[in-house]
Design an enzyme around this catalytic site. Sequence first.
Site, PDB file in Angstrom:
ATOM      1  N   ASP A  97      10.244   8.631   6.247  1.00 28.52           N
ATOM      2  CA  ASP A  97       9.867   8.240   4.876  1.00 28.52           C
ATOM      3  C   ASP A  97       8.822   9.214   4.320  1.00 28.52           C
ATOM      4  O   ASP A  97       7.831   8.830   3.699  1.00 28.52           O
ATOM      5  CB  ASP A  97       9.362   6.796   4.815  1.00 28.52           C
TER       6      ASP A  97
ATOM      7  N   GLY B   9       2.181   6.392   0.041  1.00 23.03           N
ATOM      8  CA  GLY B   9       3.006   7.413   0.694  1.00 23.03           C
ATOM      9  C   GLY B   9       2.247   8.262   1.693  1.00 23.03           C
ATOM     10  O   GLY B   9       1.060   8.547   1.520  1.00 23.03           O
TER      11      GLY B   9
END
Length: 417
Positions: free
Chosen positions: A307, A326
């Site tokens: 990811d 993130g």
Amino acid sequence: MKNVILKQATIIDSESQFHNQKMDITIENGTITSIDKSAKNPNKLEEVSLDNLHVSQGWFDSSVSFGEPGLEDRETISNGLKVAAKSGFTDVALQPNSYPIIDNQSSISFVKQKAHGLATNLFPIGALTKNSEGNDLAELFDMKNAGAIAFGDYNKSMDKANIQKIALQYVQDFDGLVILFCQEKSLKGNGVVNEGIVSTKLGLKGIPNMAEEIDLIRNLSILEYTGGKMHLPTISTAKSVALIKEAKNKGLNVTCSVAVHHLTLNETVLEGFDSRFKVSPPLQTELNRKALIKGITEGTIDMITSDHNPIDIEHKKLEFDLAKDGTIGLETAFGMLQNVLSTEIIIEKLVNGKTVFGLEKNTIAVGNKASLSLFEPNSISVFGKENILSKSKNSAFLGQTLKGKVYGIYNNGKLEL
């Protein structure tokens, strides 16, 4: 085309007759031409000898973000793919969260053209809805024809159940795959971390596990009604694993992934309020982390993703509440996973996702395309800033101990070490 002999490589490939054997692998014109205990070299090919070399089928990452077009300050496609290659990935699926959003045929063509000729293959995911806003379906069929391998709005759940229903029905005409992120927006609210003891202690707004689970139940119910293929990315709770297991037992065509950070870190790292650890879905309790590991080993969870999501310093080095979600993860994926899973399971979960996304798998056998990840499973190192290859430096893994080392890949006739 790089012609080489990989010397004394231990082959980790349960589909190959040479599994767990130490062999010389000769590669000519991008194809494996021989696998021998000791290869003869009449053509004077370059011989590659690396310490404790292991090779497997090339690894696939089902979720990377690069930024280009529009957000090149975060990452470019060419550098992002170099990072992927050095991290052992022969194939990556690119999320559509650039600027503009990748939601049409020409955007798909643009990113594919940018990746042309590099060692790591880039496979674009097209946005499911126009501009990833959740209101109207994007040009799914046109994007599929241009090379999109699936459709989803990165890290955005779908408010409008009817659009989701229509999407699942529509893509069946061309065997499309719909990706649905699960996090019910009103339950998430302004939450930034997992709701529980840690969020209360830190005074940060929490996101209940229920936000993921209720959305997931709805998504599975719609899939049961429509049929079709659905992928649930980066699940993070024990109940999500149980629900997906139940759906698979019912015969629904559903797959799921889990992110490296959810397998290797838990919410206790948040105690320093460091925004490097702000991810979506949020880091979880140790109980949920262990349930995800079990979901991997028992086969409910189909694949592992880094990811990888580069965020520039202006949007990341802020107060926790304001920072973007993130972490980058390509460089550390293998070394972190080795702390919690066996090498063979890691490789299985980094390879098998190809089947879900309709990509070719290349068993290590004579006559097959050479698409190989090169690594060494035993060395120990600590990940520091100097080891970051990405343009953005937002790594949740700085200071973490990595087990093993990735040398690089051989793919598309190129050796990238």
